[in-house]
Every structure is written in C-alpha cells, then in structure tokens.
Design an enzyme around this catalytic site. Structure first.
Site, PDB file in Angstrom:
ATOM      1  N   HIS A 158       0.831  -1.191   0.000  1.00  0.00           N
ATOM      2  CA  HIS A 158       0.000   0.000   0.000  1.00  0.00           C
ATOM      3  C   HIS A 158       0.877   1.258   0.000  1.00  0.00           C
ATOM      4  O   HIS A 158       2.082   1.185   0.240  1.00  0.00           O
ATOM      5  CB  HIS A 158      -0.928   0.029   1.212  1.00  0.00           C
ATOM      6  CG  HIS A 158      -2.105  -0.882   1.081  1.00  0.00           C
ATOM      7  ND1 HIS A 158      -2.055  -2.202   1.472  1.00  0.00           N
ATOM      8  CD2 HIS A 158      -3.359  -0.674   0.605  1.00  0.00           C
ATOM      9  CE1 HIS A 158      -3.232  -2.768   1.235  1.00  0.00           C
ATOM     10  NE2 HIS A 158      -4.040  -1.865   0.712  1.00  0.00           N
ATOM     11  N   LYS A 162      -0.490   4.838   4.584  1.00  0.00           N
ATOM     12  CA  LYS A 162      -1.378   3.902   5.285  1.00  0.00           C
ATOM     13  C   LYS A 162      -0.851   3.650   6.690  1.00  0.00           C
ATOM     14  O   LYS A 162       0.335   3.401   6.882  1.00  0.00           O
ATOM     15  CB  LYS A 162      -1.498   2.587   4.511  1.00  0.00           C
ATOM     16  CG  LYS A 162      -2.533   1.635   5.112  1.00  0.00           C
ATOM     17  CD  LYS A 162      -2.859   0.508   4.163  1.00  0.00           C
ATOM     18  CE  LYS A 162      -3.868  -0.472   4.759  1.00  0.00           C
ATOM     19  NZ  LYS A 162      -5.163   0.176   5.061  1.00  0.00           N
TER      20      LYS A 162
END
Length: 269
Positions: A158, A162
């Site tokens: 990600h 995040k």
C-alpha cells in the site's frame, strides 16, 4: 430525485473521502446531503464542490454528525477506528445504513459496532471491491483443497501514508484461508517477523506488508508447496473501485433488517 437515498460521507476532506463524495455526486443513484469533517476544520460551512477545487455542488461540509445523519439514509465511513465507533452509535440512532470501510478495528471496537447493528444496518468490509471479494472466495476454496504441507503467505502493498498493517484486506484473505482449512485464524496468524525467528511452523498463515509511494493496493496470496507454488493476486489501480463498492453497499442496505452484513452479502456471493 427526492426518492434517491441521501448519503453522508465522513472524513470528506481526506483522499478517500473526496473520492467517495465524487462517486456519490456523479452516480445519479443517491444524493450527497453532507460531508463530515472534524470539529473546527476550515471546510466547515463551505460548499464541498468548491472546497475540492471545482464548481459548487450545493452541498456543505459540516462538523455536526448528529444533524447530518438525521438528514441521511446512509453513511459512508472510511475514517479511523475511534471515529467509526462514535459514528456507528449515531448512525444507529438515525436508522441510517452505516457502510464501514475503516480498517484497524480492535475487538472492543467491533463489539460496539455489533451493538449498534442491533438497531440499524451495518455493512462492514476490509475491502469493498468486487475483485477482492471474489479473491476471498477463491482463497477459501484453494486453502480447503491444499493441506498443511502448503505454506500460506499473504503479501500486501500500500501507499506510504497507510497507518495500519496488515491491511484489512490482507486480514480478510488470511481469515478466508483459515476458514477453508478449518483452523482458528488468530492461532494460525503470524505477522511482523524480525530477527532469528527459527523455521516456519507448519500450518501457519503469514503476513508481509510493503509500504511505499502511492500504491493503491496489491494483494498476493501465496500457497507454497514442495516444488511448486500457487499465487492468487489482486491489483487495484484506482481508489474509485472502493468508493463504487461502498455506494453499492449503501444502496443495497436500504430497507434491510438491522444487523451486520459484508460485501459477500451485497454481491450475493
């Protein structure tokens, strides 16, 4: 137009919040009635379209969830656990469908959400995309077919912003593998390896997290046996897939009985 359900987007000034608001605004299937921001945010009272740098939408940002939820039939919520728990209670009071894409929820948070779901519809999923939910079903079936001689590893990537790991989607996939194998997920789960860990324990489900750049979301489920590997993969290239799934969930939840549902229910899987 008035028959379309009215939706509130929480955390509307954030990256996902903006996407949710845009998808609802463009959908022709629901009305955006408000965008929620934290108390004192400089968007309060401003038109959302203009705040996002475009033409006016005739919808304003607010920091009053009680007033906003009272005008809505659904709440799209991809925020933080503490905020989501608070919103769950308020959405239940308003009898609004609460669509939760928030990840990093602890058992105590889930208990409070379950309590709210006794009074209203809650649709909660670690990932709202059709492709990921199909992948979850595939992982369960493959795990059921392969015994513990096959190691299972969930590898996820990600963007650098995040805040939780493993991702909610990775945990969904791991739980699906455990279900397929008929084992307790919490017992089988292994994450955060570091140092001299020793050989891998048979039957465990491992997690590896990558964080960097602007990666939207990539998930691989690796089944590694002696002399062969099976890899199931999903790659997200556009955050809008999650927003479209959340909108679909909010529409699906209208008129349903109070309770907790997930995207498998929404998609009929």
């Amino acid at each position: 137009m008035s028959e379309m359900p009215g939706l509130v987007v929480t955390g509307v000034s954030g990256r996902m919040g903006r996407m949710l608001a845009q998808v609802v605004q463009d959908s022709g299937k629901a009305r955006l009635v408000a965008g929620l921001v934290r108390e004192g945010h400089d968007w309060v009272g401003r038109d959302l379209g203009e705040a996002m740098g475009g033409p006016a939408w005739g919808v304003k940002a607010t920091d009053d969830p009680v007033e906003a939820f009272a005008r809505a039939q659904g709440v799209l919520d991809f925020t933080r656990p503490a905020a989501t728990v608070d919103y769950a209670g308020l959405a239940a009071q308003a009898r609004a469908v609460h669509v939760i894409g928030t990840t990093g929820l602890e058992p105590a948070d889930l208990e409070k959400i379950a309590a709210a779901a006794r009074h209203a519809v809650v649709v909660r999923a670690g990932n709202m995309s059709l492709g990921v939910n199909l992948l979850v079903k595939m992982v369960e079936k493959v795990a059921a077919a392969l015994d513990e001689d096959w190691d299972i590893e969930v590898i996820e990537a990600h963007h650098r912003m995040k805040v939780d790991a493993p991702s909610g989607t990775a945990l969904m996939l791991g739980a699906a593998a455990a279900k397929g194998r008929g084992v307790d997920f919490e017992t089988a789960k292994v994450s955060g390896r570091d140092g001299i860990t020793g050989a891998r324990d048979r039957g465990t489900i491992g997690f590896s997290a990558i964080r960097g750049g602007d990666i939207v979301g990539e998930h691989d489920v690796l089944f590694a046996g002696a002399g062969e590997r099976v890899v199931l993969r999903h790659v997200a290239t556009d955050r809008a897939i999650f927003a479209r799934g959340a909108l679909r969930a909010a529409l699906w939840g209208q008129g349903k009985k109070p309770g907790q549902y997930d995207m498998m229910d929404v998609l009929g899987l």
